[in-house]
Design an enzyme around this catalytic site. Sequence first.
Site, short mmCIF file in Angstrom:
data_model
loop_
_atom_site.label_atom_id
_atom_site.label_comp_id
_atom_site.label_asym_id
_atom_site.label_seq_id
_atom_site.Cartn_x
_atom_site.Cartn_y
_atom_site.Cartn_z
N LYS A 1 0.87 -1.17 0.00
CA LYS A 1 0.00 0.00 0.00
C LYS A 1 0.91 1.22 0.00
O LYS A 1 1.71 1.42 0.91
CB LYS A 1 -0.90 0.01 1.24
CG LYS A 1 -1.81 1.24 1.25
CD LYS A 1 -2.51 1.45 2.57
CE LYS A 1 -2.76 2.93 2.75
NZ LYS A 1 -3.39 3.24 4.03
N ALA B 1 -9.18 5.23 4.20
CA ALA B 1 -9.02 6.34 5.15
C ALA B 1 -10.26 7.21 5.31
O ALA B 1 -11.01 7.43 4.36
CB ALA B 1 -7.86 7.24 4.77
N ASN C 1 -8.69 1.75 10.04
CA ASN C 1 -7.88 1.39 11.19
C ASN C 1 -8.39 2.11 12.44
O ASN C 1 -8.94 1.51 13.35
CB ASN C 1 -6.40 1.75 10.92
CG ASN C 1 -5.46 1.20 11.99
OD1 ASN C 1 -5.87 0.88 13.09
ND2 ASN C 1 -4.21 1.08 11.68
N THR C 2 -8.25 3.45 12.44
CA THR C 2 -8.56 4.23 13.65
C THR C 2 -9.97 3.98 14.17
O THR C 2 -10.17 3.84 15.38
CB THR C 2 -8.37 5.73 13.37
OG1 THR C 2 -7.12 5.91 12.73
CG2 THR C 2 -8.39 6.54 14.64
#
Lengths: 331, 257
Positions: B96, B184, B206-207
């Site tokens: 990535k 994202a 992710n977050t």
Amino acid sequence: MTDVTIIGAGVMGLCAARALLDRGATVTLIDRHGDIGPHACSWWAGGMLAPFCEGETAEEPVVRLGQEAADWWDAQTDAVHRCGTLVVSPARDHTELARFARRTSGHRAVTGTEISTLEPDLGTSFAKGLLFETEAHLAPRRAMADLRQSLLRDGLKTIQDDADPQHYAAHGLTLDCRGYSARDALPNLRGVKGEMLILSCPDVTLNRPVRLLHPRVPIYIVPRGNGIFMLGATMIEGAAGSHVTARALLELLSAAYALNPAFGQAEVIEIGVDNRPAFADNLPRIARDGNLIRLNGLFRHGFLLAPAMARMAAELIFDTKTPEVMHENPA
Amino acid sequence: MRDFYGTQLKNGLMLGTAQYPSPAILASAFAQSEASVATVSLRRESGQNRAGQDFWELIRQLNVHILPNTAGCHSVKEAVTTAHMAREVFDTKWIKLEVIGEEDTLQPDVFGLVEAARILTEDGFQVFPYTTEDLVVAERLLHAGCEVLMPWGAPIGSGLGLNNVFGLRAMRAHFPDTPLVIDAGLGLPSQATQAMELGYDAILLNTAVAKAGDPAAMARAFALALQAGRLGAGADPMEPRDMAAPSTPVIGKAFLE
């Protein structure tokens, strides 16, 4: 009379020695470096006894067992200060503060005015904060030196040797408190790299540890007295280097500068780096294999959890009480 | 589902491995979500010695496809070096590619991205570029050899969701055969559903999971949201319209006056 050999003279080994001596054991402490020093993880500890703040990410046992630490250390050394912890965030990151408040307990909200009363040197930069009144902090190196002195007075024997715990266990009860060095015996132990700085900045006075929340670079700064501060700490998984990276320095120092621009004048007197020993859940474990008892995985909670771990090890030995953190097979 | 460089994924969930309270919680988030891909960010300081290997071993044990990333790289050179390191550590051609152009928004430097994508493709990598929804940049990335595009939903870690639905829809329409991943900016499961309804193939996050109070529950929620979006999109949804259309017939209703 119970004879116990403890291997590893870091914070876990010292606390275990105290707990066992108090129960009447004869204790020999063996360390390959002889005394505590920069080779040990605990040398670089922040020394925050902050179980409630740690609850933001740590599991429940850390919060509960960590509450034993302040009283325990207070009985060993006068290096403990019980002034609480102050948590602040820049205005644009107030959501971080709200989340920290939601996920922790034992705090109360403080206003900007209260913050400047608690910590005059933070001025009026922070409009909101959290005060964890019952938390404490200590000066780790002095606390360990004091503890070691009192142990020696009480009959602790020390030997400098690069000892194999298995070898000693063949002859009697042995505690392996070697931290990350015990990874050969505990393959699930991993190292989490931490980097920290010690600053001299006589222009700034802080009364208690201050945590600055930030979505990218959260830091804490712990006053050591006489204008000395410990600034920490990065937490990097899968890092190998034994040196501090430039990026870590930049991030830590910019955050300190954001807390108070006077830190721009600070002198960097020490730079520390080490691997915190941790298991997959970041909780400590006690494992027993015959005569060999291993205490490990204290992660970033050495000073916070070593007293409870030492108590549980003593209960295991003297009362045959199975500790809650017992793992038959941590490997 | 479109394949990713010849690999069919069992679902379109790609989950990051940073910022969890502990590796044990990370593992339970993967178990709950059944994510098919784990993204891992490598730092330049990471390496092959023992301490560096501990965490990678835990990631390998997740038993999913590993997509290393060049997170935090600001230049082509840095990204290329990190990609080479990642290939060594994880033994995969997948990378990535992130080349950050702006510190505050962490938005991609699309010029550096195209350049790095070309270099890495020529070097045998299979590149997953983190880009914007700009169609011209996307075209250049495909020319550089990319066979997957990963436009942002919103700035990394912001949780703002799909900021430019028009742009993302246009991208889907322009590249009907290219696997597209929203990378994202997602914060809520409903936003993952929306991405699937737009016809995207996968999401990468992710977050939103790692920083949730209960990461495992949030991971599960995203997995279900993804399924809902995919099912809905595949069921030929009705067109929105301005005029009300009652679901029960009006004609024949009894007069009560």
